[in-house]
Design a protein around this motif. Structure first.
Motif, PDB file in Angstrom:
ATOM      1  N   ILE A  40      -1.100  -0.672   6.643  1.00  0.00           N
ATOM      2  CA  ILE A  40      -0.278   0.525   6.446  1.00  0.00           C
ATOM      3  C   ILE A  40       1.126   0.197   6.926  1.00  0.00           C
ATOM      4  CG2 ILE A  40       0.073   2.919   7.151  1.00  0.00           C
ATOM      5  CD1 ILE A  40      -3.011   3.033   7.518  1.00  0.00           C
ATOM      6  N   VAL A  41       2.038   0.069   5.982  1.00  0.00           N
ATOM      7  CA  VAL A  41       3.413  -0.317   6.308  1.00  0.00           C
ATOM      8  C   VAL A  41       4.308   0.910   6.204  1.00  0.00           C
ATOM      9  CG1 VAL A  41       5.388  -1.678   5.535  1.00  0.00           C
ATOM     10  CG2 VAL A  41       3.119  -2.716   5.612  1.00  0.00           C
ATOM     11  N   LYS A  42       5.024   1.194   7.288  1.00  0.00           N
ATOM     12  CA  LYS A  42       5.940   2.348   7.281  1.00  0.00           C
ATOM     13  C   LYS A  42       7.391   1.903   7.402  1.00  0.00           C
ATOM     14  CE  LYS A  42       2.549   5.668   8.865  1.00  0.00           C
ATOM     15  NZ  LYS A  42       2.037   6.453   9.988  1.00  0.00           N
ATOM     16  N   CYS A  43       7.746   1.292   8.556  1.00  0.00           N
ATOM     17  CA  CYS A  43       9.156   0.908   8.724  1.00  0.00           C
ATOM     18  C   CYS A  43       9.478  -0.390   7.986  1.00  0.00           C
ATOM     19  CB  CYS A  43       9.503   0.780  10.205  1.00  0.00           C
ATOM     20  SG  CYS A  43       8.741  -0.653  11.007  1.00  0.00           S
ATOM     21  N   GLY A  44       8.526  -1.306   7.946  1.00  0.00           N
ATOM     22  CA  GLY A  44       8.718  -2.575   7.248  1.00  0.00           C
ATOM     23  C   GLY A  44       9.446  -3.634   8.050  1.00  0.00           C
ATOM     24  N   VAL A  45       9.894  -3.308   9.262  1.00  0.00           N
ATOM     25  CA  VAL A  45      10.714  -4.267  10.019  1.00  0.00           C
ATOM     26  C   VAL A  45      10.247  -4.448  11.465  1.00  0.00           C
ATOM     27  CG1 VAL A  45      12.782  -4.047   8.618  1.00  0.00           C
ATOM     28  CG2 VAL A  45      12.411  -2.446  10.506  1.00  0.00           C
ATOM     29  N   GLY A  46       8.971  -4.193  11.740  1.00  0.00           N
ATOM     30  CA  GLY A  46       8.440  -4.526  13.056  1.00  0.00           C
ATOM     31  C   GLY A  46       8.743  -3.529  14.152  1.00  0.00           C
ATOM     32  N   ILE A  47       9.042  -2.298  13.825  1.00  0.00           N
ATOM     33  CA  ILE A  47       9.406  -1.320  14.853  1.00  0.00           C
ATOM     34  C   ILE A  47       8.284  -0.315  15.133  1.00  0.00           C
ATOM     35  CG2 ILE A  47      10.967   0.603  15.398  1.00  0.00           C
ATOM     36  CD1 ILE A  47      13.139  -0.956  13.861  1.00  0.00           C
ATOM     37  N   CYS A  48       7.635   0.215  14.106  1.00  0.00           N
ATOM     38  CA  CYS A  48       6.733   1.359  14.306  1.00  0.00           C
ATOM     39  C   CYS A  48       5.334   0.968  14.769  1.00  0.00           C
ATOM     40  CB  CYS A  48       6.648   2.189  13.030  1.00  0.00           C
ATOM     41  SG  CYS A  48       5.693   1.393  11.712  1.00  0.00           S
ATOM     42  N   GLY A  49       4.913  -0.249  14.525  1.00  0.00           N
ATOM     43  CA  GLY A  49       3.598  -0.715  14.970  1.00  0.00           C
ATOM     44  C   GLY A  49       2.437  -0.282  14.085  1.00  0.00           C
ATOM     45  N   SER A  50       2.711   0.331  12.948  1.00  0.00           N
ATOM     46  CA  SER A  50       1.618   0.864  12.120  1.00  0.00           C
ATOM     47  C   SER A  50       0.811  -0.221  11.411  1.00  0.00           C
ATOM     48  CB  SER A  50       2.173   1.830  11.069  1.00  0.00           C
ATOM     49  OG  SER A  50       2.882   1.118  10.075  1.00  0.00           O
ATOM     50  N   LEU A  62      -0.255  -9.084  16.087  1.00  0.00           N
ATOM     51  CA  LEU A  62       0.496  -9.554  14.917  1.00  0.00           C
ATOM     52  C   LEU A  62       0.825  -8.360  14.030  1.00  0.00           C
ATOM     53  CD1 LEU A  62      -1.692 -12.653  13.930  1.00  0.00           C
ATOM     54  CD2 LEU A  62       0.596 -12.720  14.948  1.00  0.00           C
ATOM     55  N   LEU A  63       2.064  -8.306  13.576  1.00  0.00           N
ATOM     56  CA  LEU A  63       2.466  -7.226  12.678  1.00  0.00           C
ATOM     57  C   LEU A  63       2.541  -7.776  11.255  1.00  0.00           C
ATOM     58  CD1 LEU A  63       5.250  -5.564  14.857  1.00  0.00           C
ATOM     59  CD2 LEU A  63       2.879  -4.804  14.536  1.00  0.00           C
ATOM     60  N   VAL A  64       1.837  -7.117  10.360  1.00  0.00           N
ATOM     61  CA  VAL A  64       1.782  -7.599   8.975  1.00  0.00           C
ATOM     62  C   VAL A  64       3.183  -7.619   8.356  1.00  0.00           C
ATOM     63  CG1 VAL A  64       0.958  -7.000   6.647  1.00  0.00           C
ATOM     64  CG2 VAL A  64      -0.628  -7.013   8.581  1.00  0.00           C
TER      65      VAL A  64
END
Ligand code: FES
Length: 259
Positions: A220-230, A238-240
């Motif tokens: 589940i990608v929300k911010c796309g830049v490693g900030i929200c942790g979703s 690891l953040l996708v």
């Protein structure tokens, strides 16, 4: 901080115009988009597509040449249904590309594996591998023949091309991972995208046969830049969106264990 050194131009929205639409099935369409601003985009990286009034959607293009970008979209909810209603001439907005894509600059034999809708970034990767002149086999695994997406395109690239259907309606009958187990030892690299179960099985096969792999995971990608942790991958930290969506076998084995 993560954004230090980041090319912030990718955070800014740009746009393109739909030039052509291809209906693969009732639930999957491809859109050829003439982009206004060329941005480097490796196969496996993703963009955040936005239609005003709706949520952003992470999509990994199925083709890109710097001017024409193809996105392949499966209906999964209100936003993707709205995308399916777009017409030729409509504008779409996006930011990106984000994340790490497939690395295909090493010489060798590549085994490309797309499971269902996951074939989208794999066919773009196939184009890149042909540009480099490397050998590759393209394998698509689907439930039934009508779910196949890019078999003809892979053949037109001159790749050995195999369709695996679970119901045996076309190509080889069975699970794509069973077919991969038969041929994996002939290859140097395996690149895959598809359902989670398929990816974990591919990782296990690559570890067993000593084949380097790169696998693209969904989240589940929300911010796309490693900030929200979703988009954390299996509680690994690891953040996708930032560390993936494509991970290599070295990283996956370290964080997921021996699988
Ligand atoms: S989508 Fe926000 S951290 Fe990955």
């Amino acid at each position: 901080m993560y954004l230090t050194g980041y090319d912030i131009s990718i955070l800014r929205f740009t746009w393109g115009v739909i030039e052509d639409i291809l209906n693969h099935s009732k639930s999957i369409k491809s859109f050829n988009i003439r982009v206004r601003e060329p941005r480097d985009l490796d196969p496996g990286q993703f963009i955040m597509l936005w239609i005003p009034g709706l949520e952003e959607v992470p999509l990994s293009p199925s083709y890109y040449d710097g001017s024409l970008m193809r996105i392949t979209v499966m209906k999964r909810g209100p936003t993707t249904e709205a995308i399916h209603r777009l017409r030729i001439g409509d504008r779409v907005f996006y930011r990106g590309p984000f994340g790490n894509g497939f690395k295909v600059s090493n010489k060798g034999r590549y085994l490309l594996v797309g499971g269902g809708y996951g074939a989208s970034p794999i066919i773009y990767t196939a184009h890149k591998i042909r540009e480099y002149g490397y050998e590759a086999m393209y394998v698509e695994g689907v439930k039934t023949e009508s779910d196949a997406l890019f078999i003809d395109e892979a053949k037109s690239l001159g790749l050995d091309t195999i369709l695996v259907t679970e119901d045996g309606s076309s190509g080889i009958k069975g699970l794509v991972t069973d077919y991969i187990e038969e041929v994996i030892s002939e290859y140097d690299y395996l690149l895959g995208c598809g359902p989670e179960g398929m990816l974990l099985k591919l990782l296990e096969l690559c570890n067993r046969y000593g084949v380097e792999c790169q696998l693209s995971f969904e989240a589940i990608v929300k911010c796309g830049v490693g900030i929200c942790g979703s988009c954390e991958l299996y509680n690994t930290g690891l953040l996708v969106c930032r560390d993936g969506p494509v991970f290599d076998s070295r990283i996956l084995s370290r964080y997921l264990g021996g699988v």
